[in-house]
Enzyme design. Structure first.
Site, PDB file in Angstrom:
ATOM      1  N   GLY A 112      63.566  59.900  65.834  1.00 29.73           N
ATOM      2  CA  GLY A 112      62.669  59.182  65.236  1.00 29.73           C
ATOM      3  C   GLY A 112      62.099  60.952  64.470  1.00 29.73           C
ATOM      4  O   GLY A 112      62.790  61.559  63.281  1.00 29.73           O
ATOM      5  N   PHE A 113      60.484  61.174  64.148  1.00 28.04           N
ATOM      6  CA  PHE A 113      60.542  61.755  62.815  1.00 28.04           C
ATOM      7  C   PHE A 113      61.134  62.716  63.159  1.00 28.04           C
ATOM      8  O   PHE A 113      61.176  63.930  63.038  1.00 28.04           O
ATOM      9  CB  PHE A 113      59.248  61.750  62.119  1.00 28.04           C
ATOM     10  CG  PHE A 113      58.787  59.854  61.650  1.00 28.04           C
ATOM     11  CD1 PHE A 113      59.386  60.384  59.660  1.00 28.04           C
ATOM     12  CD2 PHE A 113      58.127  59.350  61.506  1.00 28.04           C
ATOM     13  CE1 PHE A 113      59.121  59.656  58.830  1.00 28.04           C
ATOM     14  CE2 PHE A 113      58.594  57.910  60.556  1.00 28.04           C
ATOM     15  CZ  PHE A 113      58.044  58.091  59.309  1.00 28.04           C
ATOM     16  N   GLU A 154      47.527  46.710  58.221  1.00 27.81           N
ATOM     17  CA  GLU A 154      48.667  46.397  57.089  1.00 27.81           C
ATOM     18  C   GLU A 154      49.138  45.666  57.246  1.00 27.81           C
ATOM     19  O   GLU A 154      49.695  44.556  55.975  1.00 27.81           O
ATOM     20  CB  GLU A 154      49.007  47.842  56.703  1.00 27.81           C
ATOM     21  CG  GLU A 154      48.831  48.533  56.622  1.00 27.81           C
ATOM     22  CD  GLU A 154      49.825  50.069  56.183  1.00 27.81           C
ATOM     23  OE1 GLU A 154      50.797  50.401  57.484  1.00 27.81           O
ATOM     24  OE2 GLU A 154      49.707  51.155  55.705  1.00 27.81           O
ATOM     25  N   ASP A 176      55.504  61.872  69.036  1.00 25.12           N
ATOM     26  CA  ASP A 176      54.858  60.758  69.802  1.00 25.12           C
ATOM     27  C   ASP A 176      54.228  61.101  71.023  1.00 25.12           C
ATOM     28  O   ASP A 176      53.237  61.425  71.758  1.00 25.12           O
ATOM     29  CB  ASP A 176      54.688  59.598  69.277  1.00 25.12           C
ATOM     30  CG  ASP A 176      54.045  59.436  68.274  1.00 25.12           C
ATOM     31  OD1 ASP A 176      53.767  59.525  67.481  1.00 25.12           O
ATOM     32  OD2 ASP A 176      54.747  57.697  68.077  1.00 25.12           O
ATOM     33  N   ALA A 180      53.033  59.819  61.808  1.00 24.68           N
ATOM     34  CA  ALA A 180      54.719  60.293  61.373  1.00 24.68           C
ATOM     35  C   ALA A 180      54.219  62.025  60.947  1.00 24.68           C
ATOM     36  O   ALA A 180      55.064  63.180  61.128  1.00 24.68           O
ATOM     37  CB  ALA A 180      54.801  60.504  59.821  1.00 24.68           C
TER      38      ALA A 180
END
Lengths: 428, 428
Positions: free
Chosen positions: B17-18, B174, B305, B322
């Site tokens: 991931g990030f 969103e 996270d 992020a």
């Protein structure tokens, strides 16, 4: 099925492929009710499926929502349905979401992979006729390379990196070329800890040439191109079985491989109730007359791959390709309107616009009626024609961006295992 | 696992991931061996998953092959693997493809949906943390509308057209905004034979405001925007259950719906063996010090996270977003190199770059440190920032093409049911 009856005659179209969509477009804004049934909610641009399988294009860019194609036509109804049976006595189609009466019926159900009755090949090999199938193949190819890293058994590793494509038609040739380019341009970078030179791509053709429907020059040049790319072309070899490990043939040749792509044949996707022996002909297609009418019916038609229309030039029926389907769909639209208005219908005349296939970057073969050419220019023509026939401006733009990027960077970025094929994700 | 030992120390990173990718990039071309493990072969740009679910973007444009990110780094190894256990005594990770010894370990396994122990909600609701999950949601939304056409039961039809989003964080907001735009711009055209005005979008928030982590102004404005788009915002309501038909809450409110999206919480994706009670803290995260070290270990780290790093400003740990992940990954890379060279590590300092959320076309809210703004300009800033952080030039181009197209045409063309969620395709 819950569709209101109006005073307009109801035309039911089975299938949203090239023929079905071309027909529906012709019938739009006319005084008819059109009900289109398809098991997908999108039209698939099949000629580019091999690019989805090889990570060159995202599936979404060659699929187009059927509802959108006909959104401005008030008498158009789409239903996501599997057609199970056609009741020609009561003029009804039976589907998994209910029955529907028709005044006119057009079967444009396309074609499906033909395994010629070999259940073991069907079970163990991959097909590439639909978007999900192409995504499965994409996953499998990538999973095989990941697995090749894990084994220390050299035979197993080679089998994971060997690809056998059965069938030397456009699909097989284009897929083989794309795989060869991946082998050359991407694998060595992605798998530096794997000897990817060992990866082999075989194409097996039962006849004595590839691209049989095209000119001799195109066939020879395509073979040259493939060989330059390192693809091994086997001619006059017929695959007899594949048990998931070994491909056997009618010769001494065998191939150990974890991936067989079956592109050796298609057959009409006939539907129960409209499969009487007297009009089902070779390749499981429905014999139609020059108005696309099914023998014995005035109000039931077939068009596209499923329809076998015999002409002087094509005594075995028009080829199962996009062009005859589009042309039949368009003309059938006009003819159905004539029929409804009790005017005489006009016989279908196929305008052969030629054929083409791409083998790799700067490598394509094009046969036009008066002009046959191969190489870089053919490749540009191939791209232009495919962009032109792709439905939707967004799709064209996205495909164009991908092609420019792939060309400049020698890359194919959609090499993603989104839905693994071999093992299910433990958690998504 | 089949990875050669070199004289370089081996750093195993769990998760691409990030945090994992930022860290791996920092370690590239250094004198270390890096092994990155992930259950997907791609990095996911999670902030745009909601656009995949709503047909605005193709999944392939927000995913990026992990192998490609680090293709020029000779000491980098990627393996597609599910990590099952960490053996902190023997310094090994146990995976579904074998065991692997590490000198240093970085757990960057991210987060997973938190159902707070409610198995029925987990079973019946949709999550949106991965690409396959987002595609499942895309299929479900579209399948529901297809099914709504088939039923004459008004309650059932309404349930199929009602969407309940639980959680008023950026993801929920969103998604709600995107669904509202679909309702307005696409459904009436795609489903002329359905009264799509009946479609409802609910967002349920247990606290007294949406976008809790952002400024009061942003929260209020976002709520305004949502209401203008026709989304019903329920605050101070806590969902207690969802049995697949009815959402119950801690108030009298209930919702009949076929689609619940659970965006109410995430928790650290801990791994067996590294889940000791004394360092697992709230939200199932691993407590780390200012060097991202896990309590009791000098060579085991956590970042992103999964890591709970407490600061004066964030007494409950840095937000699960992020930015902290990327910054931690980068700094951890530098610190690990320092550690290996026996130099002192530098404590992590979070640079809060602000937060933003988009609600719909021309509607976004942006909180920067010194400047908070909402509306059209915020929307452009949101798009620019997301394009900037997206990995890969092709992805940026394809996303850009889609956004321009969607903006000009009020459209979202990736409304494709490629893998049905509710019923499997009979044949693909």
């Amino acid at each position: 099925m819950n569709i209101p009856r109006t005073s307009f005659p109801r035309i039911v179209i089975i299938g949203g492929g090239f023929a079905g969509v071309a027909l529906a477009k012709k019938l739009s804004k006319q005084e008819v009710q059109v009900v289109l049934l398809d098991k997908h909610n999108y039209h698939t641009f099949q000629p580019l499926l091999y690019q989805v399988s090889t990570g060159g294009l995202e599936p979404d860019s060659i699929a187009y929502p059927i509802r959108k194609i006909l959104k401005d036509f008030p008498n158009f109804y789409f239903r996501l349905a599997n057609v199970e049976e056609i009741d020609t006595e009561k003029n009804k189609v039976v589907t998994d979401i209910g029955k529907l009466k028709f005044d006119y019926l057009v079967v444009a159900s396309g074609s499906t992979t033909n395994y010629f009755g070999n259940a073991e090949i069907e079970k163990n090999s991959m097909a590439m006729k639909t978007v999900p199938q192409s995504l499965n193949l994409r996953s499998l190819i990538l999973e095989n390379f990941e697995d090749a890293l894990l084994t220390s058994d050299l035979n197993e590793r080679n089998a994971l990196m060997n690809f056998v494509i059965v069938g030397g038609g456009p699909t097989g040739v284009e897929l083989a070329g794309a795989l060869a380019e991946i082998k050359k341009g991407i694998l060595p970078k992605d798998y530096p800890d794997l000897d990817t030179r060992m990866a082999q791509i075989h194409i097996i053709q039962s006849g004595d040439c590839i691209l049989k429907g095209m000119s001799e020059k195109a066939s020879h040049k395509a073979e040259d191109f493939l060989e330059k790319l390192g693809v091994q072309v086997w001619k006059n070899v017929r695959v007899t079985n594949y048990d998931g490990k070994t491909v056997t043939t009618n010769t001494d040749l065998t191939f150990e491989t974890a991936t067989v792509v079956w592109a050796a044949g298609v057959k009409g996707a006939t539907i129960k109730g409209l499969d009487a022996e007297d009009f089902i002909t070779r390749g499981n297609r429905i014999l139609v007359n020059e108005f696309n009418q099914v023998k014995g019916f005035g109000h039931i038609f077939a068009a596209g791959d499923i329809a076998c229309m015999v002409t002087d030039e094509f005594p075995n029926g028009l080829p199962m390709m996009a062009q005859p389907a589009i042309q039949q769909g368009e003309q059938l639209g006009d003819n159905m309107l004539r029929l409804i208005e009790e005017k005489p219908m006009e016989p279908f005349k196929y305008k052969d616009k030629g054929a083409m296939a791409t083998i790799g970057r700067n490598k394509a073969v094009v046969d036009l009626k008066r002009w046959k050419f191969q190489g870089v220019f053919a490749w540009y023509v191939w791209m232009f024609v495919h962009l032109f026939f792709l439905i939707g401006f967004r799709n064209r733009m996205v495909v164009f961006v991908n092609w420019v990027y792939n060309y400049i960077r020698f890359d194919r970025e959609a090499r993603l295992i989104i839905r693994p094929f071999k093992k299910k994700l433990k958690s998504e």
